[in-house]
Design a protein around this motif. Structure first.
Motif, PDB file in Angstrom:
ATOM      1  N   LEU A 178       0.880  -1.128  -0.104  1.00 41.89           N
ATOM      2  CA  LEU A 178       0.007  -0.137   0.049  1.00 41.89           C
ATOM      3  C   LEU A 178       0.888   1.355  -0.007  1.00 41.89           C
ATOM      4  O   LEU A 178       1.724   1.259   0.757  1.00 41.89           O
ATOM      5  CB  LEU A 178      -1.106   0.191   1.120  1.00 41.89           C
ATOM      6  CG  LEU A 178      -1.910  -1.212   1.229  1.00 41.89           C
ATOM      7  CD1 LEU A 178      -2.876  -0.891   2.402  1.00 41.89           C
ATOM      8  CD2 LEU A 178      -2.575  -1.398  -0.107  1.00 41.89           C
ATOM      9  N   GLU A 216       4.569   6.560   2.613  1.00 38.64           N
ATOM     10  CA  GLU A 216       5.493   5.469   3.094  1.00 38.64           C
ATOM     11  C   GLU A 216       6.846   5.609   3.044  1.00 38.64           C
ATOM     12  O   GLU A 216       7.277   6.277   2.339  1.00 38.64           O
ATOM     13  CB  GLU A 216       4.927   4.346   2.351  1.00 38.64           C
ATOM     14  CG  GLU A 216       3.567   3.903   2.759  1.00 38.64           C
ATOM     15  CD  GLU A 216       2.363   4.576   2.179  1.00 38.64           C
ATOM     16  OE1 GLU A 216       1.111   4.481   2.522  1.00 38.64           O
ATOM     17  OE2 GLU A 216       2.645   5.532   1.000  1.00 38.64           O
ATOM     18  N   ILE A 266       1.765  -2.690   4.717  1.00 33.67           N
ATOM     19  CA  ILE A 266       1.661  -1.414   5.072  1.00 33.67           C
ATOM     20  C   ILE A 266       3.084  -0.892   5.649  1.00 33.67           C
ATOM     21  O   ILE A 266       3.433  -1.260   6.693  1.00 33.67           O
ATOM     22  CB  ILE A 266       0.644  -0.947   6.182  1.00 33.67           C
ATOM     23  CG1 ILE A 266      -0.972  -1.497   5.638  1.00 33.67           C
ATOM     24  CG2 ILE A 266       0.716   0.412   6.687  1.00 33.67           C
ATOM     25  CD1 ILE A 266      -1.722  -1.318   6.495  1.00 33.67           C
ATOM     26  N   TYR A 320      -4.574   6.706   7.595  1.00 33.76           N
ATOM     27  CA  TYR A 320      -5.636   6.239   6.402  1.00 33.76           C
ATOM     28  C   TYR A 320      -6.983   6.821   7.019  1.00 33.76           C
ATOM     29  O   TYR A 320      -7.146   7.121   8.087  1.00 33.76           O
ATOM     30  CB  TYR A 320      -5.961   4.886   6.547  1.00 33.76           C
ATOM     31  CG  TYR A 320      -4.704   4.064   6.093  1.00 33.76           C
ATOM     32  CD1 TYR A 320      -4.492   4.055   4.560  1.00 33.76           C
ATOM     33  CD2 TYR A 320      -3.705   3.386   6.765  1.00 33.76           C
ATOM     34  CE1 TYR A 320      -3.241   3.487   4.009  1.00 33.76           C
ATOM     35  CE2 TYR A 320      -2.435   2.917   6.251  1.00 33.76           C
ATOM     36  CZ  TYR A 320      -2.362   2.584   4.980  1.00 33.76           C
ATOM     37  OH  TYR A 320      -1.146   1.945   4.517  1.00 33.76           O
ATOM     38  N   VAL A 347       2.752  -5.015   9.048  1.00 35.94           N
ATOM     39  CA  VAL A 347       2.434  -3.470   9.203  1.00 35.94           C
ATOM     40  C   VAL A 347       3.861  -3.053   9.676  1.00 35.94           C
ATOM     41  O   VAL A 347       4.186  -3.828  10.720  1.00 35.94           O
ATOM     42  CB  VAL A 347       1.412  -3.116  10.095  1.00 35.94           C
ATOM     43  CG1 VAL A 347       1.294  -1.776  10.442  1.00 35.94           C
ATOM     44  CG2 VAL A 347      -0.125  -3.747   9.633  1.00 35.94           C
ATOM     45  N   LEU A 394      -5.378   3.894  11.826  1.00 31.02           N
ATOM     46  CA  LEU A 394      -4.647   2.722  11.561  1.00 31.02           C
ATOM     47  C   LEU A 394      -4.263   1.934  12.862  1.00 31.02           C
ATOM     48  O   LEU A 394      -4.699   0.814  12.994  1.00 31.02           O
ATOM     49  CB  LEU A 394      -3.245   2.965  10.861  1.00 31.02           C
ATOM     50  CG  LEU A 394      -2.461   1.581  10.693  1.00 31.02           C
ATOM     51  CD1 LEU A 394      -2.886   0.626   9.617  1.00 31.02           C
ATOM     52  CD2 LEU A 394      -0.814   2.206   9.992  1.00 31.02           C
TER      53      LEU A 394
END
Length: 523
Positions: free
Chosen positions: A211, A216, A255, A262, A286, A297
């Protein structure tokens, strides 16, 4: 009497003349056969003396393991002149002769893969400019000059020549001289070949959906991509801010340390994908950013999977368990669990700027609840490790001067796996899924994965293998060039072949034949 003697002499001359002719013909035949044999062997087994300390031109044990397990045919097409690899000059022209060594290594390793797989791995070189017809057959794979295409049936992987090595800019030299200077770091030849060949051996296309769209950490993505693609997974980036649907065939959703939270709608989509209409069979991985605030999240991880991402950083007070004299750069232990069988160890996982992760799930199943969920700590920190509130974090302060919070629950952890066991009433079967949360994004950086003194790589491999059930993990490290290499160039190979097999060996055979001939003549 004279006629008899003449007949005897003529007979001897005839006999020895015939023997000489036969020997000469035999020598010529042997020389021709030897040259044919040498030419064939030189192509399949290149004449190389590898005197480097880390055997640059020799397949590592890990690559040999990959080669020996090749079952599906793989064709490797390099869109470049073969001479650029057999007689390279690009590296020397830019002041990095190690690049030329890497090109030679690539050509040699290709030959070794072909040999060790009994031609299951083959290769060819195509220059798009000189052979447009051959090039056009592969345009559907979106290749270009410098591409490396790996083909196995309908499946394929793409790489580039530039990805065969790593280098960096010498900033100190730039500030001193005002000119850019480049420093070669390592060869990635075996990693590129091994990862792509190995990925094409899997019966199924194991997809990790990554994602993106929330700032990120690209270094986290790059490190995990390199490691997991080597082990047969395919990375697919997915911008969750768009309207496209998730890949239903993906096995893992990653993630990778988002800096922005989010939305509620995005959290709902993630939930729906993971639960898979209560059939599960999917996994969530994650990594959290040490400084990010993502309440939506983190709230989902707590509510759905019993994992809490705290606002605390782990702070090491034992000087033997921290790196760079920084208390926020601790090393931790890997406990013995069913999910860390190949990585269990003490003080070898590097976790800089790690957030504390907690779980309210039990670590062991109760006797009366075989389908209960589990929370398994994957890293442990001893009582020398404390916690500091994130709001009080100061990266410049490495001494034990932070306000440490009271903590009595040990061991602490920064990585937890939540194992979800459900009963599907519709099918009457168990439904299994897992969620792994790491409070340290930096642990997945390539530098620390590739560091042989650390166990970051082993833990991350154990993690993906355990939650998905896919084993047979492989690791192929980069190679550094630290000493001079003695390499036989193609023209030198020809010279050696000419000297040894075309001249040297035939002369020796002729001398032996001459000695035998003279000795027999005097009998």
């Amino acid at each position: 009497m004279k006629r008899t003697e003449n007949k005897t002499i003529n007979f001897r001359r005839l006999r020895y003349g015939t023997a000489s002719t036969v020997i000469t013909i035999a020598v010529i035949v042997v020389v021709l056969l030897l040259n044919i044999l040498v030419s064939s062997l030189a192509d399949r087994y290149p004449l190389t003396w590898d005197l480097s300390t880390n055997n640059v031109f020799t397949l590592s044990e890990e690559s040999i393991n990959i080669a020996e397990n090749v079952k599906n045919d793989v064709e490797i097409i390099v869109f470049s002149d073969e001479e650029e690899f057999t007689n390279p000059t690009v590296g020397a022209s830019v002041g990095m002769p190690e690049i030329d060594t890497t090109m030679r290594e690539f050509h040699t390793v290709l030959q070794q893969y072909r040999s060790r797989t009994d031609n299951k791995v083959t290769f060819q070189f195509i220059n798009p400019n000189q052979d447009p017809t051959a090039y056009s057959r592969y345009e559907k794979y979106e290749v270009s000059s410098g591409s490396i295409l790996f083909l196995s049936g309908e499946r394929y992987k793409l790489s580039t020549i530039d990805e065969l090595y790593e280098y960096h800019v010498d900033e100190e030299a730039y500030y001193t001289t005002g000119q850019f200077s480049y420093v070669f770091d390592s060869s990635k030849v075996e990693k590129i070949l091994g990862s792509n060949i190995n990925a094409l051996q899997s019966e199924n296309n194991r997809i990790i959906q990554v994602l993106v769209g929330h700032e990120e950490d690209q270094d986290t993505i790059d490190g995990l991509k390199e490691l997991y693609e080597l082990n047969g997974y395919t990375f697919e980036e997915f911008n969750i801010t768009g309207s496209a649907e998730f890949n239903e065939d993906a096995e893992v959703m990653l993630i990778p340390a988002p800096a922005k939270d989010y939305s509620d709608a995005e959290i709902k989509r993630i939930r729906q994908w993971v639960t898979n209409n209560q059939k599960y069979g999917r996994h969530l991985l994650v990594f959290t950013d040490y400084a990010a605030s993502c309440p939506n999240l983190y709230g989902m991880l707590d509510a759905d999977y019993g994992i809490q991402v705290t606002d605390q950083l782990l702070y090491e007070t034992d000087s033997n368990r921290k790196q760079q004299y920084n208390s926020f750069f601790p090393v931790c232990d890997i406990p013995s669990t069913n999910y860390t069988a190949n990585s269990v160890g003490t003080g070898n996982v590097y976790t800089p700027l790690a957030r504390r992760i907690t779980t309210n799930l039990p670590s062991e199943l109760s006797e009366d609840n075989a389908l209960g969920d589990l929370g398994i700590p994957l890293t442990n920190y001893p009582e020398s490790t404390h916690v500091v509130a994130l709001k009080d974090f100061n990266s410049q302060d490495t001494a034990n001067s932070h306000q440490m919070l009271e903590e009595t629950e040990y061991p602490l952890t920064s990585m937890v796996a939540a194992i979800l066991n459900r009963y599907d009433n519709n099918t009457g079967t168990e439904a299994y899924g897992s969620v792994v949360v790491s409070g340290c994004q930096v642990m997945a950086y390539s530098d620390y994965i590739q560091n042989g003194t650390l166990q970051n790589e082993e833990l991350l491999l154990d993690t993906i293998s355990s939650v998905t059930g896919h084993e047979n993990a492989v690791t192929v490290s980069n190679k550094q060039f630290s000493s001079e290499l003695v390499i036989f160039e193609p023209n030198v190979q020809i010279g050696v072949g000419l000297g040894v097999f075309t001249i040297g060996l035939p002369v020796i055979i002729l001398i032996i034949c001459l000695i035998v001939f003279l000795r027999r003549k005097n009998l």
